[in-house]
Design an enzyme around this catalytic site. Sequence first.
Site, short mmCIF file in Angstrom:
data_model
loop_
_atom_site.label_atom_id
_atom_site.label_comp_id
_atom_site.label_asym_id
_atom_site.label_seq_id
_atom_site.Cartn_x
_atom_site.Cartn_y
_atom_site.Cartn_z
N PRO A 92 -11.61 -22.85 64.40
CA PRO A 92 -12.79 -22.52 63.60
C PRO A 92 -13.12 -23.63 62.60
CG PRO A 92 -11.02 -20.91 63.22
CD PRO A 92 -10.51 -21.89 64.21
N GLU A 119 -3.07 -17.55 63.63
CA GLU A 119 -3.80 -18.35 62.64
C GLU A 119 -3.91 -19.81 63.07
OE1 GLU A 119 -4.98 -15.40 60.81
OE2 GLU A 119 -5.46 -17.33 59.93
N ARG A 161 -20.43 -29.80 84.16
CA ARG A 161 -21.78 -29.92 84.72
C ARG A 161 -22.32 -31.35 84.54
NH1 ARG A 161 -26.03 -29.48 81.26
NH2 ARG A 161 -27.43 -28.49 82.78
N ASP A 176 -31.85 -31.45 79.95
CA ASP A 176 -31.23 -30.51 79.00
C ASP A 176 -31.89 -30.62 77.64
OD1 ASP A 176 -29.49 -29.57 80.83
OD2 ASP A 176 -27.76 -30.74 80.14
N1 JEE Z 1 -13.51 -23.09 68.87
C1 JEE Z 1 -13.49 -22.16 68.17
C2 JEE Z 1 -13.57 -21.03 67.33
C3 JEE Z 1 -12.60 -20.12 66.89
C4 JEE Z 1 -11.14 -20.11 67.12
C5 JEE Z 1 -10.54 -21.12 67.87
C6 JEE Z 1 -9.16 -21.15 68.01
C7 JEE Z 1 -8.39 -20.16 67.41
C8 JEE Z 1 -7.01 -19.91 67.32
C9 JEE Z 1 -6.82 -18.77 66.56
N2 JEE Z 1 -8.04 -18.31 66.18
C10 JEE Z 1 -8.25 -17.12 65.35
C11 JEE Z 1 -8.52 -17.54 63.95
C12 JEE Z 1 -9.63 -17.01 63.30
C13 JEE Z 1 -9.88 -17.36 61.97
C14 JEE Z 1 -9.00 -18.20 61.29
C15 JEE Z 1 -9.24 -18.55 59.84
N3 JEE Z 1 -8.33 -17.75 58.98
C16 JEE Z 1 -8.31 -18.33 57.63
C17 JEE Z 1 -7.42 -17.50 56.73
O1 JEE Z 1 -7.90 -16.15 56.70
C18 JEE Z 1 -7.90 -15.54 58.00
C19 JEE Z 1 -8.76 -16.33 58.96
C20 JEE Z 1 -7.91 -18.73 61.95
C21 JEE Z 1 -7.66 -18.40 63.30
C22 JEE Z 1 -9.01 -19.13 66.66
C23 JEE Z 1 -10.37 -19.10 66.52
N4 JEE Z 1 -13.22 -19.20 66.13
N5 JEE Z 1 -14.52 -19.50 66.07
C24 JEE Z 1 -14.79 -20.61 66.79
N6 JEE Z 1 -16.02 -21.19 66.94
#
Ligand code: JEE
Length: 250
Positions: A92, A119, A161, A176
């Site tokens: 994220p 996490e 693609r 695109d």
């Molecule tokens: N690409 C992409 C993604 C992802 C993504 C990608 C990879 C992983 C691996 C674990 N997670 C879950 C996760 C969610 C939130 C958080 C932050 N934390 C900070 C402390 O408070 C709780 C929350 C961490 C881990 C993932 C989420 N989410 N959105 C995108 N565009």
Amino acid sequence: MRLDVVTIFPEYLEPLNVSLVGKARTRGQLDVHVHDLRDWTYDRHNTVDDTPYGGGPGMVMKTEPWGEALDSALADGYESGARGPVMVVPTPSGRPFTQELAVELSERPWLIFTPARYEGIDRRVMDEYATRMPVYEVSIGDYVLAGGEAAVLVVTEAVARLLPGVLGNAESHRDDSFAPGEMANLLEGPVYTKPPQWRGRDIPDVLLSGHHGKIARWRRDEAFRRTARNRPDLIERCEASAFDKKDREI
Ligand SMILES: N#Cc1c(-c2ccc3ccn(Cc4ccc(CN5CCOCC5)cc4)c3c2)n[nH]c1N
């Protein structure tokens, strides 16, 4: 192109067996290897996570399984003749995944995806492999997922693609929304096909006119209108020539 994916949910990557990516694999344009991270755990519970140092919510994915899994994937890839690996870490907190980045990744011979859960992965894993290859931390959007596997599907499709010969119509990705050229940064306009009437709804006359110049201008106008409505942030990025003032007055 070789793709390696290390995940605790290998079944999540089943969609890589179908459609465009599946066909590219069948044709030998993509060589995809999915690895189950838990194959590199040795305790009764196949543990891949632990509590975070410094406290805080959730769990963190442990270094050891990732290190062994990635070393194994790298050894297998090198053994098969692959070269020039790049690590792609969905997170994220990553840089936005864009068409520009898709093009950049499509030019690499080998991508190693590390979709995490919980996490995320102990930072030392990315630090370790960044000494051996480029590491791209990418986010597919401003929303929160439960893990990185969906991002692997998105990035893989966007990259696949673009590979030569994968898209049936070589013209397709040239038009695109985010590809360079006159329509760069414009969203696609509406599309139509037969029947010519459907529930009292007709096809725009210009599309039946056979006048290619008018059709191209109509499509550009509609693309501009849709972009102005749905993505006003892209409008200032449009080249002035793509839609100059006199066209707007149509
Ligand atoms: N690409 C992409 C993604 C992802 C993504 C990608 C990879 C992983 C691996 C674990 N997670 C879950 C996760 C969610 C939130 C958080 C932050 N934390 C900070 C402390 O408070 C709780 C929350 C961490 C881990 C993932 C989420 N989410 N959105 C995108 N565009």
